[in-house]
Write a protein that holds these residues in place. Structure first.
Motif, PDB file in Angstrom:
ATOM      1  N   PRO A  74    -123.623   0.626  53.864  1.00 25.41           N
ATOM      2  CA  PRO A  74    -123.938  -0.480  53.108  1.00 25.41           C
ATOM      3  C   PRO A  74    -123.078  -1.226  52.362  1.00 25.41           C
ATOM      4  O   PRO A  74    -122.798  -2.554  52.381  1.00 25.41           O
ATOM      5  CB  PRO A  74    -125.223  -0.352  52.505  1.00 25.41           C
ATOM      6  CG  PRO A  74    -125.801   1.174  53.482  1.00 25.41           C
ATOM      7  CD  PRO A  74    -124.544   1.783  53.570  1.00 25.41           C
ATOM      8  N   PHE A  75    -122.349  -0.440  51.446  1.00 26.27           N
ATOM      9  CA  PHE A  75    -121.226  -0.925  50.624  1.00 26.27           C
ATOM     10  C   PHE A  75    -120.123  -1.804  51.363  1.00 26.27           C
ATOM     11  O   PHE A  75    -119.912  -2.718  51.090  1.00 26.27           O
ATOM     12  CB  PHE A  75    -120.686  -0.211  49.660  1.00 26.27           C
ATOM     13  CG  PHE A  75    -119.569  -0.715  48.695  1.00 26.27           C
ATOM     14  CD1 PHE A  75    -120.042  -1.318  47.353  1.00 26.27           C
ATOM     15  CD2 PHE A  75    -118.346  -0.899  49.155  1.00 26.27           C
ATOM     16  CE1 PHE A  75    -119.215  -1.875  46.706  1.00 26.27           C
ATOM     17  CE2 PHE A  75    -117.510  -1.468  48.182  1.00 26.27           C
ATOM     18  CZ  PHE A  75    -118.015  -2.021  46.801  1.00 26.27           C
ATOM     19  N   GLU A 131    -121.615  -5.031  52.703  1.00 30.78           N
ATOM     20  CA  GLU A 131    -121.760  -5.987  51.712  1.00 30.78           C
ATOM     21  C   GLU A 131    -120.270  -6.814  51.323  1.00 30.78           C
ATOM     22  O   GLU A 131    -120.231  -7.812  51.220  1.00 30.78           O
ATOM     23  CB  GLU A 131    -122.339  -5.395  50.503  1.00 30.78           C
ATOM     24  CG  GLU A 131    -123.874  -5.135  50.605  1.00 30.78           C
ATOM     25  CD  GLU A 131    -124.111  -4.724  49.277  1.00 30.78           C
ATOM     26  OE1 GLU A 131    -124.238  -5.517  48.505  1.00 30.78           O
ATOM     27  OE2 GLU A 131    -125.087  -3.844  49.414  1.00 30.78           O
ATOM     28  N   HIS A 162    -118.986 -10.272  51.461  1.00 29.88           N
ATOM     29  CA  HIS A 162    -118.924 -10.863  50.251  1.00 29.88           C
ATOM     30  C   HIS A 162    -117.686 -10.753  49.911  1.00 29.88           C
ATOM     31  O   HIS A 162    -117.269 -10.064  48.535  1.00 29.88           O
ATOM     32  CB  HIS A 162    -120.104 -10.498  49.180  1.00 29.88           C
ATOM     33  CG  HIS A 162    -121.507 -10.892  49.691  1.00 29.88           C
ATOM     34  ND1 HIS A 162    -121.965 -12.178  49.450  1.00 29.88           N
ATOM     35  CD2 HIS A 162    -122.256 -10.320  50.081  1.00 29.88           C
ATOM     36  CE1 HIS A 162    -123.276 -12.212  49.860  1.00 29.88           C
ATOM     37  NE2 HIS A 162    -123.394 -10.788  50.242  1.00 29.88           N
ATOM     38  N   PHE A 171    -117.298 -10.457  43.769  1.00 26.92           N
ATOM     39  CA  PHE A 171    -118.268  -9.404  43.975  1.00 26.92           C
ATOM     40  C   PHE A 171    -117.936  -8.341  43.745  1.00 26.92           C
ATOM     41  O   PHE A 171    -118.553  -7.137  43.215  1.00 26.92           O
ATOM     42  CB  PHE A 171    -118.383  -9.451  45.671  1.00 26.92           C
ATOM     43  CG  PHE A 171    -119.026  -8.482  46.157  1.00 26.92           C
ATOM     44  CD1 PHE A 171    -120.617  -8.237  46.279  1.00 26.92           C
ATOM     45  CD2 PHE A 171    -118.507  -7.030  46.635  1.00 26.92           C
ATOM     46  CE1 PHE A 171    -121.441  -7.316  46.783  1.00 26.92           C
ATOM     47  CE2 PHE A 171    -119.372  -6.238  47.311  1.00 26.92           C
ATOM     48  CZ  PHE A 171    -120.673  -6.126  47.180  1.00 26.92           C
ATOM     49  N   ASN A 196    -119.305  -5.146  41.357  1.00 28.14           N
ATOM     50  CA  ASN A 196    -119.747  -3.859  41.937  1.00 28.14           C
ATOM     51  C   ASN A 196    -118.696  -2.795  42.057  1.00 28.14           C
ATOM     52  O   ASN A 196    -118.796  -1.978  42.847  1.00 28.14           O
ATOM     53  CB  ASN A 196    -120.335  -4.155  43.345  1.00 28.14           C
ATOM     54  CG  ASN A 196    -121.447  -5.156  43.543  1.00 28.14           C
ATOM     55  OD1 ASN A 196    -122.524  -4.735  43.552  1.00 28.14           O
ATOM     56  ND2 ASN A 196    -121.358  -6.535  43.643  1.00 28.14           N
ATOM     57  N   ASP A 202    -112.814  -3.738  54.348  1.00 28.32           N
ATOM     58  CA  ASP A 202    -114.357  -3.136  54.606  1.00 28.32           C
ATOM     59  C   ASP A 202    -114.164  -1.836  55.525  1.00 28.32           C
ATOM     60  O   ASP A 202    -115.104  -1.397  55.867  1.00 28.32           O
ATOM     61  CB  ASP A 202    -114.900  -4.230  55.385  1.00 28.32           C
ATOM     62  CG  ASP A 202    -114.410  -4.566  56.812  1.00 28.32           C
ATOM     63  OD1 ASP A 202    -113.541  -4.035  57.085  1.00 28.32           O
ATOM     64  OD2 ASP A 202    -115.046  -5.592  57.572  1.00 28.32           O
TER      65      ASP A 202
END
Length: 222
Positions: free
Chosen positions: A11-12, A15, A19, A24, A28, A84
């Motif tokens: 999920p990170f 996200e 973003h 972001f 985070n 990512d």
């Protein structure tokens, strides 16, 4: 000790994909450290000690093995500042990243993969491999069981106009004409990343492919 990647890792990445901006990441960064970097470091620490059985000269320090989350955007049209996905690499300490044999493990939101090979082209290594194949073809035929045991497949680019000599056994002729070369796990399952035995699963494959790694390393050292 590695206990499996946490459920928050993927999920990170997702996200961050949607973003992908400094604001972001600034907000985070602690999540990134806890949910991504620390699990990767634990994985590298546990797997790295085993990898020294394959090559005692491997670099196994986590901060040296893990890719950076920051992208180098100087020479690309894509100016997204962050990746990512992340990967790790086990290569000999001080070895060039391009053209030298290494083991890798990569995790993205869609896939987990691992293998052994060379990033980019190393013409001298591949030419030496072809000479070795002509001189001792059975040495290369004997590498084929490694691929079956680890369930690895060959990838890379090949010379379209090159043909293997008739003296090369048919089973290894595709290897003879390769321009760049890697071997990767044929099938993986994302559920494996959440299991603490991922270290043993990956190392079992890496150990099975050790003769292939040593072949690549030997040809790269000329």
């Amino acid at each position: 000790m590695f206990q499996g990647f946490p459920r928050e890792t993927i999920p990170f990445f997702l996200e961050l994909r949607f973003h992908n901006e400094k604001a972001f990441m600034d907000q985070n960064r602690e999540r990134y450290i806890k949910e991504v970097r620390e699990p990767f470091y634990e994985f590298i620490l546990d797997l790295g000690q085993k990898m020294l059985l394959i090559d005692p000269d491997f670099e196994v320090r986590p901060h040296k093995c893990l890719s950076r989350i920051n992208r180098d955007t100087r020479f690309t049209k894509d100016k997204s500042p962050y990746r990512d996905h992340l990967w790790l690499a086990f290569r000999r300490a001080g070895a060039d990243k391009d053209g030298m044999p290494f083991y890798w493990f990569e995790l993205s939101p869609e896939n987990v993969s691992w293998g052994v090979g060379v990033w980019g082209e190393n013409r001298n290594m591949m030419d030496k491999m072809r000479r070795e194949m002509e001189a001792r073809p059975l040495d290369y035929v004997n590498l084929l069981p490694c691929l079956s045991q680890a369930d690895f497949v060959m990838g890379g680019q090949w010379w379209k106009k090159m043909k293997a000599p008739d003296s090369i056994p048919p089973d290894i002729r595709p290897l003879y004409v390769m321009r760049s070369l890697y071997f990767s796990k044929r099938e993986t399952k994302m559920q494996w990343i959440y299991q603490k035995n991922l270290v043993n699963r990956v190392f079992k494959d890496f150990m099975a492919m050790a003769p292939v790694y040593r072949m690549l390393r030997g040809n790269a050292q000329e």
